[in-house]
Design an enzyme around this catalytic site. Structure first.
Site, PDB file in Angstrom:
ATOM      1  N   SER A   1       1.115  -1.307  -0.093  1.00 32.52           N
ATOM      2  CA  SER A   1       0.121   0.018   0.439  1.00 32.52           C
ATOM      3  C   SER A   1       0.901   1.199  -0.066  1.00 32.52           C
ATOM      4  CB  SER A   1      -0.950   0.063   0.977  1.00 32.52           C
ATOM      5  OG  SER A   1      -1.640   1.443   1.515  1.00 32.52           O
TER       6      SER A   1
ATOM      7  N   TYR B   1      -2.517  -0.804  10.577  1.00 30.47           N
ATOM      8  CA  TYR B   1      -2.845  -1.467   8.730  1.00 30.47           C
ATOM      9  C   TYR B   1      -1.138  -0.499   7.770  1.00 30.47           C
ATOM     10  CZ  TYR B   1      -3.994  -1.386   3.974  1.00 30.47           C
ATOM     11  OH  TYR B   1      -4.196  -2.070   2.659  1.00 30.47           O
TER      12      TYR B   1
END
Length: 257
Positions: A145, A158
């Site tokens: 990400s 996360y």
């Protein structure tokens, strides 16, 4: 399409929807037989398989919830059952993940453990238990990400999982180089998936689009194309890299695009 993956077998985790579905479709379009993994949504995986077969490709679904005891064993057992004893794999795409939108102050130990179990532990042991199935000169591609380079305090746990996945990628690349197996990560930015549909509209969408140098939100196919390249023979000399696929998000100072 170039049929550049003809004769190969691929496994894409979390391929029932979103980026995972786009990756599965793209690899199948290039001639790969694709194992479409799902955690709990069998119908979504079946829809992905139907799309691939409807386009003339080859795919099958395998189910195993990740982040729970015995997850990796069940996934590989389903893979072996579908393809038979001695089944091998050419391309493994670790895409399945869950999000976390809690900042440091409110993240619970249970939530922390859960996001790491799915996003880090599952890919780690999926590779560990699958190395005897992955062919020499194969490909391992981890979906990371853009939050690993863009600080978002509200997604701290996360973001940490994706940073761990990046480290996993370049360290594993060094370990598996002798077998000709490349290992890379692809880091998407904000992408127009059903997971983001609840908030990605109106002013919020326009704001999200402004992050990118192209002034738009990413599409799943934008990410799938990058993954397909890394899976191809053309990417044989690329390993241990994190490919930024955020559309040039946050290249300049905020408000100064």
């Amino acid at each position: 399409m170039t049929d550049m993956l003809h004769g190969t077998t691929s496994l894409v985790t979390g391929a029932g929807r979103g980026i995972g579905r786009a990756i599965a479709r793209r690899l199948a379009a290039e001639g790969s037989r694709v194992a479409v993994h799902y955690g709990t949504n069998a119908d979504a995986a079946a829809a992905t398989v139907d799309e691939i077969r409807g386009a003339g490709g080859d795919a099958f679904a395998i189910g195993a919830e990740l982040g729970v005891p015995g997850d990796v064993e069940r996934l590989w057992a389903a893979f072996d059952e579908a393809l038979g004893p001695g089944a091998t794999l050419d391309v493994l795409v670790n895409n399945a993940a869950i999000g976390s939108s809690e900042p440091l102050a409110t993240t619970t130990p249970e939530a922390f453990d859960r996001v790491f179990a799915v996003n880090v532990k599952a890919p780690f042991f999926l590779v560990q238990r699958g190395l005897d199935r992955i062919r020499d000169d194969g490909r391992i591609i981890n979906v990371s990400s853009g939050v690993t380079r863009i600080a978002l305090p509200e997604t701290l746990a996360y973001s940490m999982t994706k940073g761990a996945l990046n480290t996993f990628s370049f360290t594993l690349a060094h370990e598996l180089g002798a077998r000709g197996i490349t290992v890379n990560a692809v880091a998407p930015g904000i992408t127009d998936t059903d997971t983001n549909a609840a908030w990605l509209h109106g002013e919020a969408r326009a704001h999200a689009a402004s992050y990118s140098a192209f002034d738009r939100v990413g599409e799943p196919d934008d990410i799938a194309d990058v993954v397909a390249f890394l899976a191809s023979p053309a990417a044989r000399w690329i390993t241990g890299q994190v490919i930024d696929a955020t559309g040039g998000s946050h290249l300049g100072a905020a408000g100064l695009r």
